[in-house]
Design an enzyme around this catalytic site. Structure first.
Site, PDB file in Angstrom:
ATOM      1  N   TYR A 134       0.949  -0.900  -0.187  1.00 34.60           N
ATOM      2  CA  TYR A 134      -0.008  -0.018   0.156  1.00 34.60           C
ATOM      3  C   TYR A 134       0.701   1.216  -0.209  1.00 34.60           C
ATOM      4  CZ  TYR A 134      -4.961   2.125   0.107  1.00 34.60           C
ATOM      5  OH  TYR A 134      -5.785   2.797  -0.390  1.00 34.60           O
ATOM      6  N   GLU A 154       2.225   6.103  -6.860  1.00 30.75           N
ATOM      7  CA  GLU A 154       1.421   7.226  -7.583  1.00 30.75           C
ATOM      8  C   GLU A 154       1.864   8.744  -6.862  1.00 30.75           C
ATOM      9  OE1 GLU A 154      -1.977   5.499  -5.666  1.00 30.75           O
ATOM     10  OE2 GLU A 154      -2.150   3.855  -6.705  1.00 30.75           O
TER      11      GLU A 154
HETATM   12  C1  LIG Z   1     -12.137  13.558   0.927  1.00 32.90           C
HETATM   13  C2  LIG Z   1     -11.441  12.057   0.040  1.00 32.90           C
HETATM   14  C3  LIG Z   1     -11.393  12.574  -1.389  1.00 32.90           C
HETATM   15  C4  LIG Z   1     -10.264  10.862  -2.062  1.00 32.90           C
HETATM   16  C5  LIG Z   1      -9.345  11.107  -2.615  1.00 32.90           C
HETATM   17  C6  LIG Z   1      -8.594  10.520  -3.249  1.00 32.90           C
HETATM   18  C7  LIG Z   1      -7.213   9.852  -1.977  1.00 32.90           C
HETATM   19  C8  LIG Z   1      -6.452   9.438  -3.144  1.00 32.90           C
HETATM   20  C9  LIG Z   1      -5.753   7.920  -2.117  1.00 32.90           C
HETATM   21  C10 LIG Z   1      -5.209   7.640  -2.711  1.00 32.90           C
HETATM   22  C11 LIG Z   1      -4.787   5.808  -1.495  1.00 32.90           C
HETATM   23  C12 LIG Z   1      -5.675   4.603  -2.706  1.00 32.90           C
HETATM   24  C13 LIG Z   1      -4.170   4.285  -3.900  1.00 32.90           C
HETATM   25  C14 LIG Z   1      -3.982   3.074  -3.879  1.00 32.90           C
HETATM   26  O1  LIG Z   1      -4.160   3.018  -5.549  1.00 32.90           O
HETATM   27  C15 LIG Z   1      -2.813   2.119  -3.409  1.00 32.90           C
HETATM   28  C16 LIG Z   1      -3.011   0.938  -3.781  1.00 32.90           C
HETATM   29  O2  LIG Z   1      -4.024  -0.049  -4.113  1.00 32.90           O
HETATM   30  S1  LIG Z   1      -1.564  -0.489  -3.956  1.00 32.90           S
HETATM   31  C17 LIG Z   1      -1.472  -1.359  -4.495  1.00 32.90           C
HETATM   32  C18 LIG Z   1      -2.202  -2.519  -2.348  1.00 32.90           C
HETATM   33  N1  LIG Z   1      -3.902  -1.742  -2.550  1.00 32.90           N
HETATM   34  C19 LIG Z   1      -3.916  -2.004  -1.108  1.00 32.90           C
HETATM   35  O3  LIG Z   1      -4.328  -3.539  -0.701  1.00 32.90           O
HETATM   36  C20 LIG Z   1      -5.717  -2.050  -1.378  1.00 32.90           C
HETATM   37  C21 LIG Z   1      -6.868  -3.337  -1.730  1.00 32.90           C
HETATM   38  N2  LIG Z   1      -7.685  -2.814  -1.340  1.00 32.90           N
HETATM   39  C22 LIG Z   1      -8.637  -3.286  -0.624  1.00 32.90           C
HETATM   40  O4  LIG Z   1      -8.381  -3.580   0.436  1.00 32.90           O
HETATM   41  C23 LIG Z   1      -9.627  -2.526  -0.223  1.00 32.90           C
HETATM   42  O5  LIG Z   1      -9.958  -1.835  -1.356  1.00 32.90           O
HETATM   43  C24 LIG Z   1     -10.303  -1.610   0.871  1.00 32.90           C
HETATM   44  C25 LIG Z   1     -11.683  -0.884   0.481  1.00 32.90           C
HETATM   45  C26 LIG Z   1      -8.982  -0.411  -0.101  1.00 32.90           C
HETATM   46  C27 LIG Z   1     -10.273  -2.778   2.335  1.00 32.90           C
HETATM   47  O6  LIG Z   1     -10.871  -3.125   1.476  1.00 32.90           O
HETATM   48  P1  LIG Z   1     -12.035  -3.931   2.483  1.00 32.90           P
HETATM   49  O7  LIG Z   1     -12.245  -2.865   3.847  1.00 32.90           O
HETATM   50  O8  LIG Z   1     -13.435  -3.990   2.375  1.00 32.90           O
HETATM   51  O9  LIG Z   1     -11.525  -4.641   3.940  1.00 32.90           O
HETATM   52  P2  LIG Z   1     -11.905  -6.120   3.345  1.00 32.90           P
HETATM   53  O10 LIG Z   1     -11.484  -6.529   2.711  1.00 32.90           O
HETATM   54  O11 LIG Z   1     -11.510  -6.781   5.137  1.00 32.90           O
HETATM   55  O12 LIG Z   1     -13.415  -6.250   3.581  1.00 32.90           O
HETATM   56  C28 LIG Z   1     -14.145  -6.503   4.357  1.00 32.90           C
HETATM   57  C29 LIG Z   1     -15.837  -7.389   4.739  1.00 32.90           C
HETATM   58  O13 LIG Z   1     -16.392  -7.105   3.085  1.00 32.90           O
HETATM   59  C30 LIG Z   1     -16.689  -8.316   2.747  1.00 32.90           C
HETATM   60  N3  LIG Z   1     -16.139  -7.787   0.749  1.00 32.90           N
HETATM   61  C31 LIG Z   1     -15.590  -6.786   0.640  1.00 32.90           C
HETATM   62  N4  LIG Z   1     -15.015  -6.689  -0.754  1.00 32.90           N
HETATM   63  C32 LIG Z   1     -16.416  -7.878  -0.989  1.00 32.90           C
HETATM   64  C33 LIG Z   1     -16.278  -8.679  -2.669  1.00 32.90           C
HETATM   65  N5  LIG Z   1     -15.919  -7.801  -3.311  1.00 32.90           N
HETATM   66  N6  LIG Z   1     -17.058  -9.846  -2.683  1.00 32.90           N
HETATM   67  C34 LIG Z   1     -16.852 -10.783  -1.492  1.00 32.90           C
HETATM   68  N7  LIG Z   1     -16.936  -9.873  -0.030  1.00 32.90           N
HETATM   69  C35 LIG Z   1     -16.636  -8.726  -0.083  1.00 32.90           C
HETATM   70  C36 LIG Z   1     -15.277  -9.188   3.412  1.00 32.90           C
HETATM   71  O14 LIG Z   1     -15.681 -10.115   2.995  1.00 32.90           O
HETATM   72  C37 LIG Z   1     -14.762  -8.906   4.390  1.00 32.90           C
HETATM   73  O15 LIG Z   1     -16.249  -9.910   5.173  1.00 32.90           O
HETATM   74  P3  LIG Z   1     -16.016  -9.923   6.833  1.00 32.90           P
HETATM   75  O16 LIG Z   1     -15.332  -8.992   7.231  1.00 32.90           O
HETATM   76  O17 LIG Z   1     -16.750 -10.713   6.515  1.00 32.90           O
HETATM   77  O18 LIG Z   1     -15.032 -10.651   6.329  1.00 32.90           O
END
Ligand SMILES: CCCCCCCCCCCCC[C@@H](O)CC(=O)SCCNC(=O)CCNC(=O)[C@H](O)C(C)(C)COP(=O)(O)OP(=O)(O)OC[C@H]1O[C@@H](n2cnc3c(N)ncnc32)[C@H](O)[C@@H]1OP(=O)(O)O
Length: 357
Positions: A281, A288
């Protein structure tokens, strides 16, 4: 015209009273409830004493609800009234002596125990109907999520494999045409990723809307604005690092979700999903940020997306100023999502510990 009393038949359930007034071709019905337990009925029609105006009133044993549902057919007038409190009455009227015009309606008559069984059967069928509707909904939801995650997994796997193979074959030369060989697939995956903002809004997943919005917005600004709109950015090596960092996490995150949809978990995949974001991350956001910084002079030169200003203020404000503010938002977004992911990881391993003990 004489005022006569019709024959009235009654039955009850725990929650309702049913009256059947023997009056065919009833007209000018006037049915009302006084003082929440006195029913007044008046109508013209063909009753026991031929075509006449008929009326009756009943003072119920206990209070009833003010709504009176009635339906007149060719042969009779059916009246349904809900009891204020759902319980069995010993008799219909407050007066102990039954009025002469009133008789049990044996077509609908049940004693208290039969009525209880009918009520229980009705509850069970409603429960079964609800559980079948809710299981159909859960099946549809899991099917949609499974297919979404599968499509995203295939898309990011194609990108990851394509970039890895070209890296082994071309070495550093593969840095320069990453965009042209993978952009279409990345456009597709990142447009699909917009659903990850909608899914929490629809209550389909437990993700917070804000972390998902930050994630999808952050990536799509880089992909569509920084890379997609500036040709001079598209052959820079930073594209390779950004795309590789994005796809490296997704080839584990989406299969993790797919297994979650079918109630399965592979320990290694879970560990990867909740661990490799720790280096990826910050690296991703740094890559980026490098891309944004490299694009600043290009936006200054091309004046693309610049804001028009009055001549006295120099005609336009370069988009690079907006991007410098965006750089601050990126690190704010990094902090927010880093904390979100750390919270998810701790919760997941806390739950695991509980399951083991
Ligand atoms: C005013 C603000 C304006 C904002 C302007 C923009 C600002 C820019 C910020 C820049 C940051 C982003 C940069 C980014 O590009 C960097 C990168 O990505 S670098 C590469 C590494 N990236 C990552 O590791 C991030 C991967 N992404 C994520 O993990 C998710 O998108 C995130 C939302 C970040 C976190 O995920 P989440 O909160 O959903 O956690 P979980 O994965 O544990 O999910 C929670 C529970 O929901 C269930 N779930 C979620 N999605 C699904 C799905 N598609 N299908 C089925 N189930 C899903 C998941 O199973 C979890 O359930 P449980 O709690 O029962 O386990």
């Amino acid at each position: 015209m004489q005022l006569l009393t019709p024959h009235v038949y009654w039955a009850q359930r725990h929650g309702e009273i049913y009256l059947r007034v023997e009056l065919s071709d009833a007209k000018n019905l006037d049915i009302s409830l006084q003082e929440n337990n006195i029913l007044q009925f008046r109508a013209q029609g063909h009753g026991a004493k031929g075509d006449n105006e008929y009326e009756f009133s009943l003072e119920f044993l206990e209070p009833v609800r003010p709504e009176v549902n009635h339906k007149s057919t060719q042969r009779q007038v059916d009246i349904k009234i809900k009891k204020q409190e759902e319980r069995w009455w010993d008799r219909l009227t407050l007066q102990e002596k039954k009025p002469l015009f009133l008789a049990p309606d044996f077509d609908r008559w049940l004693d208290e125990s039969d009525a209880e069984m009918e009520l229980q059967a009705k509850c069970e069928s409603e429960t079964m109907a609800f559980s079948s509707v809710s299981s159909a909904y859960i099946g549809l939801k899991k099917g949609y999520l499974f297919m979404y995650n599968l499509v995203q997994f295939l898309g990011f796997s194609w990108i990851f494999v394509n970039m890895t193979v070209r890296l082994f074959i071309l070495g550093q030369d593969s840095f320069y045409d990453t965009f042209h060989t993978t952009a279409d697939m990345m456009y597709f995956c990142q447009m699909m990723a917009a659903l990850e903002v909608v899914n929490p809004l629809l209550g389909l997943v437990k993700t917070g809307f804000f972390p998902a919005m930050i994630q999808v917005t952050g990536r799509n600004v880089i992909l569509f604005v920084i890379f997609g709109s500036l040709e001079d950015m598209q052959n820079k090596p930073v594209v390779f690092f950004v795309f590789y960092l994005w796809s490296t996490i997704e080839i584990f995150r989406y299969p993790f979700y797919m297994l979650a949809c079918i109630g399965t978990e592979w320990k290694l995949l879970t560990w990867l999903r909740y661990s490799i974001w720790i280096p990826l991350y910050p690296l991703g956001v740094v890559a980026e940020a490098v891309a944004v910084i490299q694009s600043l002079p290009i936006f200054d030169e091309t004046r693309l997306f610049s804001l028009p200003l009055p001549a006295v203020l120099g005609h336009s404000l370069s988009f690079s100023y907006t991007l410098q503010i965006y750089l601050v938002l990126m690190f704010l977004g990094l902090f927010i999502n880093f904390r979100q992911l750390y919270k998810q990881r701790s919760r997941w391993y806390r739950l695991k510990k509980r399951k083991v003990h």
